[in-house]
Design an enzyme around this catalytic site. Structure first.
Site, PDB file in Angstrom:
ATOM      1  N   ASP A   1      57.980   9.887 -53.833  1.00  0.00           N
ATOM      2  CA  ASP A   1      58.065  11.105 -54.644  1.00  0.00           C
ATOM      3  C   ASP A   1      59.453  11.737 -54.608  1.00  0.00           C
ATOM      4  OD1 ASP A   1      57.848  11.868 -51.977  1.00  0.00           O
ATOM      5  OD2 ASP A   1      55.798  12.581 -52.184  1.00  0.00           O
TER       6      ASP A   1
ATOM      7  N   ASN B   1      47.109  19.961 -46.277  1.00  0.00           N
ATOM      8  CA  ASN B   1      45.966  20.051 -47.194  1.00  0.00           C
ATOM      9  C   ASN B   1      45.431  18.676 -47.593  1.00  0.00           C
ATOM     10  OD1 ASN B   1      47.862  19.068 -48.962  1.00  0.00           O
ATOM     11  ND2 ASN B   1      47.835  20.794 -50.367  1.00  0.00           N
TER      12      ASN B   1
ATOM     13  N   HIS C   1      47.249  16.118 -48.807  1.00  0.00           N
ATOM     14  CA  HIS C   1      47.948  15.367 -49.873  1.00  0.00           C
ATOM     15  C   HIS C   1      48.625  14.126 -49.311  1.00  0.00           C
ATOM     16  CE1 HIS C   1      51.830  17.964 -49.283  1.00  0.00           C
ATOM     17  NE2 HIS C   1      52.028  16.776 -48.742  1.00  0.00           N
TER      18      HIS C   1
ATOM     19  N   GLU D   1      48.078  16.178 -54.830  1.00  0.00           N
ATOM     20  CA  GLU D   1      47.524  17.396 -54.255  1.00  0.00           C
ATOM     21  C   GLU D   1      46.009  17.471 -54.463  1.00  0.00           C
ATOM     22  OE1 GLU D   1      49.302  19.177 -52.348  1.00  0.00           O
ATOM     23  OE2 GLU D   1      50.950  20.226 -53.325  1.00  0.00           O
TER      24      GLU D   1
HETATM   25  C1  F6R Z   1      56.805  12.793 -48.535  1.00  0.00           C
HETATM   26  C2  F6R Z   1      55.423  12.903 -48.951  1.00  0.00           C
HETATM   27  C3  F6R Z   1      54.497  13.888 -48.349  1.00  0.00           C
HETATM   28  C4  F6R Z   1      54.664  14.054 -46.831  1.00  0.00           C
HETATM   29  C5  F6R Z   1      53.728  15.148 -46.315  1.00  0.00           C
HETATM   30  C6  F6R Z   1      53.882  15.370 -44.836  1.00  0.00           C
HETATM   31  O1  F6R Z   1      57.463  11.788 -49.268  1.00  0.00           O
HETATM   32  O2  F6R Z   1      55.042  12.203 -49.824  1.00  0.00           O
HETATM   33  O3  F6R Z   1      53.171  13.503 -48.604  1.00  0.00           O
HETATM   34  O4  F6R Z   1      54.401  12.847 -46.193  1.00  0.00           O
HETATM   35  O5  F6R Z   1      53.977  16.349 -46.989  1.00  0.00           O
HETATM   36  O6  F6R Z   1      55.156  15.857 -44.576  1.00  0.00           O
HETATM   37  P1  F6R Z   1      55.721  15.977 -43.086  1.00  0.00           P
HETATM   38  O7  F6R Z   1      55.903  14.599 -42.581  1.00  0.00           O
HETATM   39  O8  F6R Z   1      57.036  16.690 -43.272  1.00  0.00           O
HETATM   40  O9  F6R Z   1      54.723  16.752 -42.318  1.00  0.00           O
END
Ligand code: F6R
Length: 241
Positions: free
Chosen positions: A67, A134, A136, A141
């Site tokens: 992403d 959450n 995702h 989401e």
């Molecule tokens: C990042 C992504 C997100 C993160 C998630 C957890 O490319 O796709 O799904 O993996 O938000 O983020 P952290 O590792 O910062 O807790």
């Protein structure tokens, strides 16, 4: 699902890093599905060190990132393109032409089409994931319906709040992102999700407590993957409620 409990972040980074290294050693032209955020930072350090010490070669490896934020200026230090360059690509011998990070500025409709065609042309041998508090994965989401293809998403306030730690304030966190869809994620040969920290407990519970799949917690869809490894640290594994 294979559940692996590791002692701490150090062990987690080595475990996940070794999983990725094994894939590359077995198939030097492997395609990696890559994530950003706090979770993979140590994994990328571990992989960079394997490269520096001559134990891993990325010259034939390709990669596709999950992403990117929409609306940050080109070269922004908050962009995932910048993150990948500083945390991994700049430290290893991957050919940048083979390392795709979706572009979050310019014509986003065209970029989404490009993203989908790259996903089709480059099947991932392993997909690395973190998880949002959450639930995702990528930026898929919680929602009434999830998307199978790459798409533009409006980020939940919770996600913007969680990610504001990388920015000055929540107002600076972009409202939208471009993300791989569920088909892209589940289409990888192997999937590995690493998680640590109390605030991920609800998402992890939803994955391990039962066999239910719900669009309210997108990571539950990983239960459908036949080669899915969930790696959590002892602290997270020990939380009961
Ligand atoms: C990042 C992504 C997100 C993160 C998630 C957890 O490319 O796709 O799904 O993996 O938000 O983020 P952290 O590792 O910062 O807790």
């Amino acid at each position: 699902m294979r559940l692996v409990v590791v002692k701490d972040k150090k062990e987690m980074n080595a475990f996940v890093g070794d999983m990725i290294a094994e894939v590359i050693r077995a198939k030097p032209e492997a395609c990696l599905g890559l994530a950003t955020g706090s979770t993979p930072e140590g994994v990328y350090e571990y992989l960079s060190e394997l490269y520096r010490s001559g134990k891993l070669d990325f010259s034939r490896v390709s990669s596709v990132n999950l992403d990117e934020y929409i609306g940050l200026p080109k070269g922004s230090p908050h962009s995932y393109a910048h993150y990948m360059e500083t945390k991994l690509f700049g430290n290893i011998n991957i050919d940048r032409n083979n390392a795709y990070v979706p572009c979050g500025y310019g014509n986003i409709r065209e970029e989404t089409e490009r993203f989908n065609s790259i996903l089709q042309k480059k099947p991932r041998d392993i997909q690395l994931l973190g998880v949002g508090s959450n639930g995702h994965i990528g930026f898929n989401e919680p929602s009434r319906a999830l998307h199978s293809l790459a798409h533009v998403v409006t980020l939940k306030e919770k996600t913007r709040f969680d990610n504001s730690r990388f920015f000055g304030s929540i107002d600076e966190v972009p409202a939208q992102a471009i993300t791989m869809g569920l088909r892209g994620i589940l289409g990888a040969e192997k999937v590995v999700l690493a998680a640590s920290g109390r605030y991920k407990k609800d998402a992890i519970q939803a994955m391990v407590a039962n066999d239910e799949i719900t669009t309210d917690v997108p990571c539950t869809f990983l239960k459908m993957h036949i080669d899915f490894t969930l790696v959590v640290d002892e602290e997270l594994a020990g939380i009961r409620s």
